[in-house]
Design an enzyme around this catalytic site. Sequence first.
Site, PDB file in Angstrom:
ATOM      1  N   GLU A  78      19.878  43.202 -45.997  1.00 48.22           N
ATOM      2  CA  GLU A  78      20.444  41.896 -46.325  1.00 48.22           C
ATOM      3  C   GLU A  78      21.730  42.035 -47.136  1.00 48.22           C
ATOM      4  O   GLU A  78      21.808  42.848 -48.060  1.00 48.22           O
ATOM      5  CB  GLU A  78      19.431  41.057 -47.108  1.00 48.22           C
ATOM      6  CG  GLU A  78      18.134  40.782 -46.363  1.00 48.22           C
ATOM      7  CD  GLU A  78      18.325  39.923 -45.120  1.00 48.22           C
ATOM      8  OE1 GLU A  78      19.419  39.313 -44.960  1.00 48.22           O
ATOM      9  OE2 GLU A  78      17.391  39.868 -44.296  1.00 48.22           O
ATOM     10  N   CYS A 141      11.532  35.356 -50.294  1.00 46.46           N
ATOM     11  CA  CYS A 141      12.341  36.574 -50.241  1.00 46.46           C
ATOM     12  C   CYS A 141      13.754  36.309 -50.761  1.00 46.46           C
ATOM     13  O   CYS A 141      14.260  37.048 -51.608  1.00 46.46           O
ATOM     14  CB  CYS A 141      12.397  37.117 -48.812  1.00 46.46           C
ATOM     15  SG  CYS A 141      10.872  37.907 -48.260  1.00 46.46           S
ATOM     16  N   HIS A 165      14.598  43.514 -45.267  1.00 46.25           N
ATOM     17  CA  HIS A 165      13.535  42.830 -44.540  1.00 46.25           C
ATOM     18  C   HIS A 165      12.976  43.776 -43.473  1.00 46.25           C
ATOM     19  O   HIS A 165      13.735  44.473 -42.790  1.00 46.25           O
ATOM     20  CB  HIS A 165      14.065  41.561 -43.860  1.00 46.25           C
ATOM     21  CG  HIS A 165      13.804  40.326 -44.639  1.00 46.25           C
ATOM     22  ND1 HIS A 165      14.791  39.420 -44.980  1.00 46.25           N
ATOM     23  CD2 HIS A 165      12.644  39.825 -45.146  1.00 46.25           C
ATOM     24  CE1 HIS A 165      14.257  38.430 -45.672  1.00 46.25           C
ATOM     25  NE2 HIS A 165      12.953  38.642 -45.767  1.00 46.25           N
TER      26      HIS A 165
END
Length: 200
Positions: A78, A141, A165
């Site tokens: 991410e 998250c 992730h």
Amino acid sequence: MKALVIGFEPFGGETVNASLEAVRRLPPRIGGLEIETATLPTSFTRAHAALETAITRTRPDIVLCVGQAGDRAALCVERVAVNVQDTGTADNDGARPDDAPVVPGGPAAYLATLPVRAAVAALLAEKLPAQLSMSAGTFVCNHVFYSLMHLAAAREHPFRAGFLHVPRLPLQAPDGEAPHMALDDIVRGILVVLESAAKT
């Protein structure tokens, strides 16, 4: 050098969370990098305090949060955490925030401070499915990712941080059709990301 790697408890009625299963299997050290682990509640109200406690306890140089994304087939590094929590899916306390900020008055977004492109390249070099992701969603998250980067920025903790992730495990996709990844590959992917961060 020390890394703190964080997984999440199961949520959504499941009894397993791929992130937690992988984090539990990490070795205590890879090369010169010491690895500490922690588990966060999948809760908008309780995760931040647990995160801060884990950071205070371990005093890491690197923090990598690992979350499960059931719709993804690759390891997703991410890049951006946004100051939004907005979901129709309840967390483990039953909360469903609607267009609410993670930190009222905070910046609209934070960028990961881990070397995201280098991490993706290292994962691909190891023949692991991987991609750079521009959205960590707006569930817990992202809430934790934003909280993590806000802690680093606002309190000047001397650590670099990011979020990975991971797909579900095969046992969470018994029909074989839903995206999933072997646990050994997820563990290997986390270690590759950590090694990339430690070298950069």
